[in-house]
Design an enzyme around this catalytic site. Structure first.
Site, PDB file in Angstrom:
ATOM      1  N   PHE B  35       0.859  -1.184   0.000  1.00  0.00           N
ATOM      2  CA  PHE B  35       0.000   0.000   0.000  1.00  0.00           C
ATOM      3  C   PHE B  35       0.893   1.230   0.000  1.00  0.00           C
ATOM      4  O   PHE B  35       1.704   1.412   0.912  1.00  0.00           O
ATOM      5  CB  PHE B  35      -0.905  -0.004   1.238  1.00  0.00           C
ATOM      6  CG  PHE B  35      -1.745  -1.248   1.334  1.00  0.00           C
ATOM      7  CD1 PHE B  35      -2.969  -1.329   0.688  1.00  0.00           C
ATOM      8  CD2 PHE B  35      -1.296  -2.359   2.032  1.00  0.00           C
ATOM      9  CE1 PHE B  35      -3.734  -2.484   0.757  1.00  0.00           C
ATOM     10  CE2 PHE B  35      -2.049  -3.526   2.103  1.00  0.00           C
ATOM     11  CZ  PHE B  35      -3.275  -3.582   1.463  1.00  0.00           C
ATOM     12  N   TYR B  36       0.771   2.039  -1.030  1.00  0.00           N
ATOM     13  CA  TYR B  36       1.605   3.238  -1.159  1.00  0.00           C
ATOM     14  C   TYR B  36       0.811   4.471  -0.743  1.00  0.00           C
ATOM     15  O   TYR B  36      -0.356   4.627  -1.113  1.00  0.00           O
ATOM     16  CB  TYR B  36       2.094   3.392  -2.591  1.00  0.00           C
ATOM     17  CG  TYR B  36       3.198   2.417  -2.920  1.00  0.00           C
ATOM     18  CD1 TYR B  36       4.525   2.754  -2.689  1.00  0.00           C
ATOM     19  CD2 TYR B  36       2.916   1.154  -3.430  1.00  0.00           C
ATOM     20  CE1 TYR B  36       5.551   1.863  -2.970  1.00  0.00           C
ATOM     21  CE2 TYR B  36       3.929   0.245  -3.714  1.00  0.00           C
ATOM     22  CZ  TYR B  36       5.244   0.604  -3.483  1.00  0.00           C
ATOM     23  OH  TYR B  36       6.244  -0.279  -3.752  1.00  0.00           O
ATOM     24  N   TYR B  37       1.502   5.342  -0.005  1.00  0.00           N
ATOM     25  CA  TYR B  37       0.847   6.514   0.577  1.00  0.00           C
ATOM     26  C   TYR B  37       1.252   7.794  -0.123  1.00  0.00           C
ATOM     27  O   TYR B  37       2.408   7.956  -0.537  1.00  0.00           O
ATOM     28  CB  TYR B  37       1.206   6.610   2.069  1.00  0.00           C
ATOM     29  CG  TYR B  37       0.461   5.572   2.872  1.00  0.00           C
ATOM     30  CD1 TYR B  37      -0.701   5.883   3.552  1.00  0.00           C
ATOM     31  CD2 TYR B  37       0.894   4.247   2.887  1.00  0.00           C
ATOM     32  CE1 TYR B  37      -1.412   4.922   4.243  1.00  0.00           C
ATOM     33  CE2 TYR B  37       0.192   3.273   3.576  1.00  0.00           C
ATOM     34  CZ  TYR B  37      -0.959   3.620   4.252  1.00  0.00           C
ATOM     35  OH  TYR B  37      -1.663   2.668   4.927  1.00  0.00           O
TER      36      TYR B  37
END
Lengths: 181, 181
Positions: B35-37
């Site tokens: 999961f990239y923020y």
């Protein structure tokens, strides 16, 4: 979950005697070194948030934890939304936060002697630079905050302490007040 | 430490045969959900940084890791400064990051079959939506980045792969390119 906590200044010796009389269960003593961070995009002093890395050394092991505390949702008992998890290596989290522009600006050091009484955790805190405190805390669901807070006040009364003398400022806040005086 | 990594598109079957011929050691297969923020105060696409939570499910256990990747320090081998640590509960880290204004915007899902060969980790990646890749990587000190990178190229050649076909875009970047086409 919300964290309900009330604390008062109190001499530990008398409280320790009273805890023994009441049959409180000793949970052990830990040393906590807390590092509080400033954010690059918000003034946590104004938004009433906190981001903290805690190194907690117990008798057997050291636990490292990262915690976000949101603004007060209930003034009376200092109730906040809290997100907290163990991390493998707090120095790496410090490096990660630093790279993102967060900066560790304040440190709080304390010894904590913990007891369990009536479903609450009673903690005898010796805070470097501030002195002795007693804290009563428990987790609560949103609906239960009020009743859990009243239970915490009852515990204080059982310990011969006065809920009206509640200190609502955090240890960090008290240390900052001292610095700024 | 720096992470030196080179990757190429490659059919896994031929590479797997070649790894067996060369006596590479199989390290097992894992599934990774990344999961990239996005950051509230910086455009990571422009600063070339990344903040990621990874849930890695192996045969026996799931490991949850938070990683910061800094901008490229060495273009040729995609070398970046990296801060990475295990966390106790990645959903809590997600809640903490969300409270601070970080937002999970992209997800990368892949299966990774890992081998050890000549001191490098060779990974056969099947990336959802992108296909099959082979990645060769090792950690390096600042002084050793260049020689470690050359060693990674040698490993590719040993696997009958062409270092000149190196894909320098991350899986995240490739997925975003696909989305934007």
């Amino acid at each position: 979950m919300y964290e309900v906590e009330v604390k008062v200044r109190a001499d530990h010796e008398a409280v320790r005697d009273r805890l023994n009389e009441l049959g409180a269960r000793a949970l052990g003593t830990v040393t906590q070194e807390d590092f509080y961070y400033d954010a690059p995009h918000r003034d946590f002093a104004k938004t009433d948030e906190a981001l903290r890395i805690r190194q907690e050394a117990g008798e057997d092991e050291t636990v490292e934890v990262v915690t976000y505390k949101g603004p007060l949702v209930e003034e009376e008992s200092k109730t906040r939304k809290e997100h907290e998890t163990v991390v493998g290596d707090s120095e790496t989290v410090d490096a990660l936060l630093s790279a993102l522009g967060f900066e560790a600006t304040e440190t709080v050091h304390k010894e904590r002697e913990r007891y369990e009484l009536d479903g609450y955790v009673v903690t005898l805190d010796s805070v470097t630079g501030l002195g002795e405190f007693v804290e009563v805390e428990a987790a609560a669901k949103a609906d239960d905050v009020e009743s859990v807070r009243e239970g915490a006040f009852d515990v204080l009364v059982d310990l011969n302490l006065d809920p009206n003398e509640q200190v609502r400022t955090s240890y960090l806040g008290l240390l900052l007040e001292d610095t700024r005086e």
